[in-house]
Design a protein around this motif. Structure first.
Motif, PDB file in Angstrom:
ATOM      1  N   THR A  29      -3.913  -1.980  -5.502  1.00  0.00           N
ATOM      2  CA  THR A  29      -2.616  -1.567  -4.959  1.00  0.00           C
ATOM      3  C   THR A  29      -1.732  -0.960  -6.042  1.00  0.00           C
ATOM      4  OG1 THR A  29      -2.741  -3.312  -3.280  1.00  0.00           O
ATOM      5  CG2 THR A  29      -0.583  -2.310  -3.662  1.00  0.00           C
ATOM      6  N   GLY A  30      -1.316  -1.762  -7.003  1.00  0.00           N
ATOM      7  CA  GLY A  30      -0.354  -1.299  -8.002  1.00  0.00           C
ATOM      8  C   GLY A  30      -0.956  -0.657  -9.229  1.00  0.00           C
ATOM      9  N   ASN A  31      -2.273  -0.823  -9.427  1.00  0.00           N
ATOM     10  CA  ASN A  31      -2.979  -0.302 -10.593  1.00  0.00           C
ATOM     11  C   ASN A  31      -2.439  -0.875 -11.900  1.00  0.00           C
ATOM     12  OD1 ASN A  31      -3.587   2.835 -12.281  1.00  0.00           O
ATOM     13  ND2 ASN A  31      -5.098   1.269 -11.780  1.00  0.00           N
ATOM     14  N   ILE A  32      -2.069  -2.163 -11.854  1.00  0.00           N
ATOM     15  CA  ILE A  32      -1.628  -2.819 -13.085  1.00  0.00           C
ATOM     16  C   ILE A  32      -2.296  -4.183 -13.292  1.00  0.00           C
ATOM     17  CG2 ILE A  32       0.594  -1.631 -13.227  1.00  0.00           C
ATOM     18  CD1 ILE A  32       1.892  -4.172 -12.081  1.00  0.00           C
ATOM     19  N   CYS A  33      -3.091  -4.639 -12.323  1.00  0.00           N
ATOM     20  CA  CYS A  33      -3.760  -5.937 -12.471  1.00  0.00           C
ATOM     21  C   CYS A  33      -5.271  -5.804 -12.263  1.00  0.00           C
ATOM     22  CB  CYS A  33      -3.219  -6.966 -11.476  1.00  0.00           C
ATOM     23  SG  CYS A  33      -1.474  -7.356 -11.626  1.00  0.00           S
ATOM     24  N   ARG A  34      -5.682  -5.777 -10.993  1.00  0.00           N
ATOM     25  CA  ARG A  34      -7.109  -5.874 -10.671  1.00  0.00           C
ATOM     26  C   ARG A  34      -7.906  -4.629 -11.046  1.00  0.00           C
ATOM     27  NH1 ARG A  34      -6.125  -7.307  -4.490  1.00  0.00           N
ATOM     28  NH2 ARG A  34      -4.344  -5.941  -5.002  1.00  0.00           N
ATOM     29  N   SER A  35      -7.469  -3.455 -10.610  1.00  0.00           N
ATOM     30  CA  SER A  35      -8.292  -2.263 -10.858  1.00  0.00           C
ATOM     31  C   SER A  35      -8.372  -1.880 -12.332  1.00  0.00           C
ATOM     32  CB  SER A  35      -7.836  -1.077  -9.997  1.00  0.00           C
ATOM     33  OG  SER A  35      -6.504  -0.703 -10.269  1.00  0.00           O
ATOM     34  N   GLY A  57      -4.125   3.345  -8.023  1.00  0.00           N
ATOM     35  CA  GLY A  57      -3.573   2.416  -7.046  1.00  0.00           C
ATOM     36  C   GLY A  57      -3.095   3.116  -5.799  1.00  0.00           C
ATOM     37  N   THR A  58      -3.279   2.467  -4.649  1.00  0.00           N
ATOM     38  CA  THR A  58      -2.840   3.053  -3.387  1.00  0.00           C
ATOM     39  C   THR A  58      -1.316   3.070  -3.272  1.00  0.00           C
ATOM     40  OG1 THR A  58      -3.053   0.898  -2.298  1.00  0.00           O
ATOM     41  CG2 THR A  58      -4.953   2.381  -2.184  1.00  0.00           C
ATOM     42  N   HIS A  59      -0.653   2.169  -3.962  1.00  0.00           N
ATOM     43  CA  HIS A  59       0.815   2.154  -4.062  1.00  0.00           C
ATOM     44  C   HIS A  59       1.163   1.851  -5.527  1.00  0.00           C
ATOM     45  CE1 HIS A  59       0.173   1.493   0.253  1.00  0.00           C
ATOM     46  NE2 HIS A  59       1.343   2.074   0.410  1.00  0.00           N
ATOM     47  N   ALA A  60       0.688   2.720  -6.379  1.00  0.00           N
ATOM     48  CA  ALA A  60       0.723   2.451  -7.820  1.00  0.00           C
ATOM     49  C   ALA A  60       2.138   2.335  -8.365  1.00  0.00           C
ATOM     50  CB  ALA A  60      -0.029   3.552  -8.568  1.00  0.00           C
TER      51      ALA A  60
END
Length: 217
Positions: A29-35, A57-60
């Motif tokens: 989602t946010g491209n700051i944790c999981r991905s 992220g889809t809502h980065a």
């Protein structure tokens, strides 16, 4: 008059030799944790294969760094500090989906978002836990046989392996609950939640590394 052959300038892109580099995109989602954690672990563990890994992220949270907890987790998994420190959140768009050979989503919702943006990616997009479920127990000889039948081009070999995995949808044991194909979002949650999220993530990444090492070596 100069006799110049300009035909190469107007050749269809499909006629031009492609880079042998395999591309992987990880999506949350946010491209700051999981991905970004998945991206960096894959990049670290796939060396020295010719593989490029990125994330979006889809809502980065555009241009935001990884959370301190995600960076700490990455370090504990052998990721270089500079790799985590230079990460900045990036929005997922159609442009990021033009070239990846494999897209690894953190949840079913992320996978759906990817396929809506790029329907052609439906057979090369998996949630990371789905990838684990489909790949676990698949013999390396079977993976290698599928890749060898596709020839020597690395992209074709990866496509063949992913087609083999896709064929197992509906055959491999289904998850007990649909949410078992998702990785929990740890953002703004406890360190224990980060640990739980990572524990859900890592087995699938291990299978991605195993599959790619088999088909690319």
């Amino acid at each position: 008059m100069l006799d110049l052959d300009l035909s190469g300038l107007f050749a269809p892109r499909g006629d031009q030799p492609s880079s042998p580099t395999i591309e992987i995109l990880t999506v949350c989602t946010g491209n700051i944790c999981r991905s970004p954690l998945a991206e960096q672990v894959l990049r670290t563990r796939l060396r020295p294969l010719d593989v490029r890994v990125a994330s979006a992220g889809t809502h980065a949270m555009i241009d935001s760094p990884m959370t301190p907890e995600a960076a700490r987790m990455a370090a504990s998994l052998g990721v270089a500090a500079d790799d985590s420190a230079t990460h900045r959140g990036r929005w997922l768009s159609e442009r990021e989906l033009v070239s990846p050979d494999l897209v690894i989503a953190m949840t079913r919702e992320h996978r759906r978002d990817v396929v809506e943006l790029a329907p052609a990616r439906v057979r090369s997009t998996f949630t990371v836990r789905e990838f684990e479920r489909l790949a676990t127990g698949l013999p390396e000889a079977e993976l290698r046989q599928a890749a060898d039948a596709a020839g020597t081009d690395p992209h074709a070999r990866v496509r063949a392996a992913l087609a083999l995995l896709t064929s197992r949808r509906g055959v491999a044991p289904a998850p007990t609950a649909a949410s078992d194909d998702d990785v929990i979002d740890p953002y703004r949650r406890s360190w224990e939640t980060y640990q739980r999220s990572t524990a859900q993530l890592l087995p699938g990444l291990t299978e991605v590394v195993r599959v790619l090492r088999v088909v690319l070596n």
